[in-house]
Design a protein around this motif. Structure first.
Motif, PDB file in Angstrom:
ATOM      1  N   ILE A  36      54.605  41.307  16.395  1.00 28.31           N
ATOM      2  CA  ILE A  36      54.487  42.499  17.246  1.00 28.31           C
ATOM      3  C   ILE A  36      55.848  42.888  17.826  1.00 28.31           C
ATOM      4  O   ILE A  36      56.211  44.070  17.842  1.00 28.31           O
ATOM      5  N   VAL A  37      56.608  41.917  18.297  1.00 28.81           N
ATOM      6  CA  VAL A  37      57.956  42.195  18.829  1.00 28.81           C
ATOM      7  C   VAL A  37      58.831  42.814  17.742  1.00 28.81           C
ATOM      8  O   VAL A  37      59.563  43.771  17.983  1.00 28.81           O
ATOM      9  N   HIS A  38      58.723  42.300  16.526  1.00 21.73           N
ATOM     10  CA  HIS A  38      59.485  42.853  15.403  1.00 21.73           C
ATOM     11  C   HIS A  38      59.107  44.320  15.152  1.00 21.73           C
ATOM     12  O   HIS A  38      59.981  45.165  14.935  1.00 21.73           O
ATOM     13  N   ALA A  39      57.828  44.631  15.217  1.00 25.91           N
ATOM     14  CA  ALA A  39      57.369  46.022  15.022  1.00 25.91           C
ATOM     15  C   ALA A  39      57.910  46.939  16.115  1.00 25.91           C
ATOM     16  O   ALA A  39      58.329  48.065  15.836  1.00 25.91           O
ATOM     17  N   PHE A  40      57.926  46.462  17.356  1.00 28.74           N
ATOM     18  CA  PHE A  40      58.469  47.276  18.452  1.00 28.74           C
ATOM     19  C   PHE A  40      59.978  47.481  18.299  1.00 28.74           C
ATOM     20  O   PHE A  40      60.498  48.547  18.612  1.00 28.74           O
ATOM     21  N   SER A  49      54.150  53.566  14.989  1.00 33.50           N
ATOM     22  CA  SER A  49      53.422  54.524  14.155  1.00 33.50           C
ATOM     23  C   SER A  49      52.191  53.858  13.534  1.00 33.50           C
ATOM     24  O   SER A  49      52.059  52.627  13.503  1.00 33.50           O
ATOM     25  N   TYR A  50      51.317  54.683  13.029  1.00 31.68           N
ATOM     26  CA  TYR A  50      50.113  54.204  12.340  1.00 31.68           C
ATOM     27  C   TYR A  50      50.497  53.309  11.160  1.00 31.68           C
ATOM     28  O   TYR A  50      49.887  52.263  10.938  1.00 31.68           O
ATOM     29  N   GLU A  51      51.517  53.704  10.425  1.00 25.85           N
ATOM     30  CA  GLU A  51      51.968  52.926   9.263  1.00 25.85           C
ATOM     31  C   GLU A  51      52.525  51.568   9.694  1.00 25.85           C
ATOM     32  O   GLU A  51      52.265  50.547   9.048  1.00 25.85           O
ATOM     33  N   ALA A  55      51.014  47.859   8.883  1.00 21.72           N
ATOM     34  CA  ALA A  55      51.879  46.917   8.174  1.00 21.72           C
ATOM     35  C   ALA A  55      51.874  45.527   8.816  1.00 21.72           C
ATOM     36  O   ALA A  55      52.390  44.576   8.221  1.00 21.72           O
ATOM     37  N   MET A  56      51.307  45.391  10.000  1.00 24.34           N
ATOM     38  CA  MET A  56      51.260  44.087  10.665  1.00 24.34           C
ATOM     39  C   MET A  56      50.148  43.236  10.035  1.00 24.34           C
ATOM     40  O   MET A  56      49.002  43.243  10.469  1.00 24.34           O
ATOM     41  N   GLU A  57      50.520  42.501   8.997  1.00 24.07           N
ATOM     42  CA  GLU A  57      49.559  41.725   8.225  1.00 24.07           C
ATOM     43  C   GLU A  57      48.954  40.572   9.029  1.00 24.07           C
ATOM     44  O   GLU A  57      47.768  40.278   8.904  1.00 24.07           O
TER      45      GLU A  57
END
Length: 120
Positions: A36-40, A49-51, A55-57
């Motif tokens: 989650i931190v990586h996505a932020f 974004s929705y994508e 993508a967070m498997e």
């Protein structure tokens, strides 16, 4: 009122079980937090974004496993038969001499299916 309570209760319960499991399993919590931190960080201060969310498997795996362990609806109710007309009874042979008659309610335990080691 029923729709409000049913919609709220199922969502609240569904969100509470992953939190319970994350508290019990710190190694999973750390791995999920890292994803989650990586996505932020990739979002650069914007909303994810929705994508990016899809993508967070690991998040998907955590939610899917939680729903397997704690299904929102523990039992499915169906009625044996065809929509277009009567059917002949369904035989349970060789396991049993019983035949399921047309129109009989059938209850399927999701908990039983989800926890059966033969189905994993």
């Amino acid at each position: 009122m029923v729709f409000l309570v049913a919609g709220f209760e199922t969502s609240a319960t569904t969100m509470s079980f992953p939190l319970l499991e994350l508290v019990k399993h710190m190694e999973i919590q750390k791995k999920l937090r890292k994803e989650i931190v990586h996505a932020f960080r990739e979002a650069n201060g914007r909303d994810i974004s929705y994508e990016q969310f899809n993508a967070m498997e690991y998040l998907d795996m955590v939610v899917s496993e939680t729903l397997r362990m704690y299904p929102v609806v523990p039992v499915l109710e169906r009625k044996f038969g065809k929509a277009e007309g009567p059917t002949k009874p369904y035989s349970l042979m060789p396991s049993s001499d019983y035949a399921i008659p047309d129109g009989m309610p059938v209850y399927i335990s999701l908990l039983g299916l989800h926890y059966d080691p033969k189905l994993s």
